[in-house]
Design a protein around this motif. Structure first.
Motif, short mmCIF file in Angstrom:
data_model
loop_
_atom_site.label_atom_id
_atom_site.label_comp_id
_atom_site.label_asym_id
_atom_site.label_seq_id
_atom_site.Cartn_x
_atom_site.Cartn_y
_atom_site.Cartn_z
N ASP A 1 0.36 -2.42 2.57
CA ASP A 1 0.55 -3.85 2.81
C ASP A 1 0.54 -4.05 4.31
O ASP A 1 1.41 -3.53 5.02
CB ASP A 1 1.87 -4.31 2.19
CG ASP A 1 2.13 -5.80 2.39
OD1 ASP A 1 1.28 -6.49 2.99
OD2 ASP A 1 3.20 -6.26 1.97
N THR B 1 1.13 -6.69 5.92
CA THR B 1 2.11 -7.70 6.38
C THR B 1 3.55 -7.34 6.05
O THR B 1 4.46 -8.04 6.46
CB THR B 1 1.80 -9.07 5.74
OG1 THR B 1 1.99 -8.96 4.32
CG2 THR B 1 0.39 -9.52 6.05
N SER C 1 5.14 -7.64 3.22
CA SER C 1 5.72 -8.72 2.43
C SER C 1 6.74 -8.16 1.45
O SER C 1 6.46 -7.22 0.71
CB SER C 1 4.61 -9.45 1.65
OG SER C 1 5.18 -10.31 0.69
N ASN D 1 7.67 -9.40 -1.19
CA ASN D 1 7.32 -9.78 -2.54
C ASN D 1 6.03 -9.12 -3.04
O ASN D 1 5.58 -9.40 -4.13
CB ASN D 1 7.18 -11.31 -2.62
CG ASN D 1 7.18 -11.82 -4.03
OD1 ASN D 1 7.89 -11.31 -4.88
ND2 ASN D 1 6.35 -12.81 -4.29
N TYR D 2 5.44 -8.23 -2.26
CA TYR D 2 4.18 -7.61 -2.66
C TYR D 2 4.43 -6.27 -3.33
O TYR D 2 5.09 -5.40 -2.76
CB TYR D 2 3.26 -7.44 -1.45
CG TYR D 2 1.89 -6.93 -1.83
CD1 TYR D 2 1.03 -7.72 -2.58
CD2 TYR D 2 1.47 -5.67 -1.46
CE1 TYR D 2 -0.23 -7.26 -2.95
CE2 TYR D 2 0.22 -5.21 -1.81
CZ TYR D 2 -0.62 -6.00 -2.56
OH TYR D 2 -1.86 -5.55 -2.91
#
Length: 112
Positions: free
Chosen positions: A19, A21, A23, A25-26
Motif C-alpha cells: 500500500d 499510502t 491506508s 482501511n486497505y
C-alpha cells in the motif's frame, strides 16, 4: 508512507500486499472467490483478519515496493495455494523459500 503487509485470515492462510499510502482501511486485493471457497456461509458471518506491517518506508518508489512485496511473497510462500492467496508471482513447487520469516522475532523492516 509505503508499506508491505501480510494479512492473516482465520484459516491461517495469508496474503502479502503493498500500500503506497498506508491506508488504515486497505486490506489488499486478494481474489474474493479464492478466499470465499475456504469459508462456509456461517464462517463468513463474523471473522477477524490481522494485518501486520512487514516493511515500511518514509518514501520508496512503486518499483521498490513491488520488489519487496515479491520477495516477501516468495519468502512466506503466500503464493503456494495451501499457504496463501497470492497468485503472482506464480508458485513453483520446486522453489526454495528465500528465508524463514517469523514476525514475532523479526520486527518490521524499513525500506531504504
Amino acid at each position: 508512507m509505503p508499506i508491505v503487509y501480510k494479512i492473516t485470515y482465520p484459516n491461517g492462510k495469508i496474503y502479502v500486499g503493498m500500500d503506497l499510502t498506508d491506508s488504515i482501511n486497505y486490506f489488499g486485493s486478494a481474489n474474493d472467490q479464492l478466499i470465499a471457497r475456504d469459508f462456509t456461509t456461517e464462517q463468513r458471518r463474523s471473522f477477524t483478519v490481522t494485518r501486520d506491517t512487514l516493511r515500511e518506508a518514509v518514501s520508496a518508489s512503486r518499483t521498490e515496493c513491488i520488489a519487496v512485496e515479491n520477495r516477501f511473497i516468495r519468502e512466506l510462500r503466500s503464493n503456494d495455494p495451501t499457504i496463501g492467496y497470492n497468485r503472482i508471482p506464480r508458485y513453483n513447487p520446486g522453489e526454495t523459500p528465500l528465508a524463514t520469516f517469523d514476525p514475532t522475532t523479526r520486527p518490521a523492516e524499513t525500506m531504504t
